[in-house]
Design a protein around this motif. Structure first.
Motif, short mmCIF file in Angstrom:
data_model
loop_
_atom_site.label_atom_id
_atom_site.label_comp_id
_atom_site.label_asym_id
_atom_site.label_seq_id
_atom_site.Cartn_x
_atom_site.Cartn_y
_atom_site.Cartn_z
N THR A 312 33.56 -55.26 5.78
CA THR A 312 34.81 -56.34 6.16
C THR A 312 34.67 -57.27 5.56
O THR A 312 35.50 -58.01 4.94
N LYS A 313 33.27 -58.05 5.54
CA LYS A 313 33.12 -59.26 4.76
C LYS A 313 33.51 -59.26 3.14
O LYS A 313 33.98 -60.05 2.48
N ARG A 316 36.97 -58.96 2.35
CA ARG A 316 37.74 -60.33 2.38
C ARG A 316 37.51 -61.03 1.53
O ARG A 316 38.16 -62.05 0.72
N ARG A 319 39.20 -60.41 -2.34
CA ARG A 319 40.71 -60.83 -2.07
C ARG A 319 40.74 -61.88 -3.20
O ARG A 319 41.93 -61.83 -3.91
N ASP A 343 41.23 -54.48 3.86
CA ASP A 343 40.28 -54.83 4.74
C ASP A 343 39.26 -53.87 4.92
O ASP A 343 38.43 -53.92 5.85
#
Length: 409
Positions: A312-313, A316, A319, A343
């Motif tokens: 998840t990190k 992020r 992006r 995500d």
């Protein structure tokens, strides 16, 4: 990693090198290129990707770009001394990363020495770079970053402290700086001579002032001036290197001993392949298709997941890289927007599959400036900062508050 070289010109037999290897202390950097520390960018994942692409340069007829110097994102000396968890993660290196390079930001000689001692005595790095180029207002308003060399003796003490602590471990210390605060308060020549005199192994100049930040044009003639002033250690040039051709031109125009590349490699880690080939005198350049770019984008995300220990990190974080990777390609605003919200790796794969991956390298639209340039601005400084080159007690207390997390210079 799959090599994705596309030749834009025939290979040259036995090319003539443009620039010899760079020597920084005990280290020989065969491809005289340094990855500039960039906050939130040059973590272990991105450095690995750049090294792997750099290594492809050996197939281009010259030195491997894996031998370039890949510097960590900036850490603060205070955070290191306090061993904050994030800082301890940021100073980690891959087992095959050599030399292990760390950029240290500091505003206090004593804290600098303690931080360098930790890095050296605990065998955490092979090279330390000191940052005196940060133009961020929250740093300069306290007298840190690019504002600090104005206080010449304080600057001298910080450099001397770092060199003194690193010397017993044969770890070279280098200094990265800007031309000065603004056109009326240039510091680079004096700072360069001071760094040389205190035992720095090299100096690097971002040829802009703090007032310019990342706007306008880097004044490469300042690099040439610094090269004339600093004669016993390498001088490295930084600013407006968007291509391998720019790097070669900087060397020829300034006489610098190597180049520091920052925003030019954003979304383009294969620039280190180009640089290795160019400095070896070979014309080979990477011109990836969108499929190859997407493969690199995904690999970057996988490496980030390993670094953060979180998919998840990683998603992020990737992006902010997506627009740089897709620069010049036809992707459509809707897909770009969805990619900016990705995500998971599964979602990233789905969106990549929706692209026209057979697009060739778009050429000029994918080249040139990357990252925000902004505009020239007034540099906010502590009250009465410019009235003296000495650091009085009031200014010393102000500077002590300047050690905050900020981008490199």
């Amino acid at each position: 990693m799959t090599q994705t070289l596309t030749d834009s010109a025939p290979r040259i037999e036995a090319p003539t090198a443009v620039l010899p290897a760079l020597h920084i202390g005990r280290h020989t950097i065969e491809s005289p290129v340094v990855l500039a520390p960039m906050a939130g960018i040059t973590n272990r994942a991105f450095r690995r990707l750049c090294r792997q692409y750099g290594d492809a340069g050996s197939a281009a007829g010259g030195a491997s770009g894996a031998t370039s110097l890949y510097v960590s994102e900036m850490i603060t000396s205070r955070a290191l001394v306090e061993r904050t968890p994030l800082t301890m993660r940021l100073i980690e290196h891959d087992p095959d990363e050599s030399p292990r390079s760390i950029q240290l930001y500091s505003v206090d000689p004593e804290t600098t020495g303690r931080a360098v001692h930790i890095l050296a005595s605990e065998n955490r790095c092979d090279h330390i770079d000191l940052n005196f180029g940060c133009p961020v207002p929250k740093v300069t308003r306290k007298g840190g970053g690019a504002a600090l060399p104005w206080k010449t003796e304080h600057f001298r003490r910080i450099v001397a402290s770092a060199v003194r602590q690193a010397a017993p471990y044969d770890i070279p210390v280098t200094v990265k700086m800007r031309r000065g605060i603004d056109e009326d308060h240039l510091t680079f020549l004096e700072a360069g001579r001071i760094a040389e005199g205190e035992g720095a192994a090299a100096v690097a100049l971002h040829a802009r002032t703090a007032a310019q930040a990342y706007s306008g044009t880097a004044q490469w003639e300042a690099i040439a001036q610094l090269k004339q002033a600093v004669t016993s250690i390498p001088v490295l040039g930084n600013g407006d290197i968007w291509s391998a051709e720019d790097a070669v031109r900087m060397v020829r125009e300034t006489g610098c001993d190597g180049v520091v590349v920052g925003r030019g490699c954003l979304g383009r880690p294969w620039l280190f392949t180009d640089l290795a080939a160019a400095f070896a005198g070979a014309p080979t350049r990477v011109q990836p298709t969108l499929r190859e770019v997407a493969t690199t984008l995904r690999l970057h995300t996988v490496y980030l997941a390993e670094f953060f220990e979180s998919e998840t990190k990683a998603c992020r974080d990737i992006r902010k890289h997506i627009a740089w990777y897709l620069k010049g390609f036809r992707a459509g605003s809707e897909i770009r927007s969805r990619l900016g919200l990705v995500d998971s790796l599964a979602a990233l794969d789905d969106l990549i599959d929706s692209l026209n991956l057979d697009q060739p390298w778009p050429g000029a639209p994918a080249e040139g400036q990357r990252g925000r340039a902004g505009s020239e601005r007034h540099v906010v400084l502590p009250e009465h900062w410019l009235e003296s080159r000495e650091l009085d007690d009031s200014a010393r207390a102000e500077v002590a508050q300047a050690e905050v997390s900020a981008s490199g210079g």
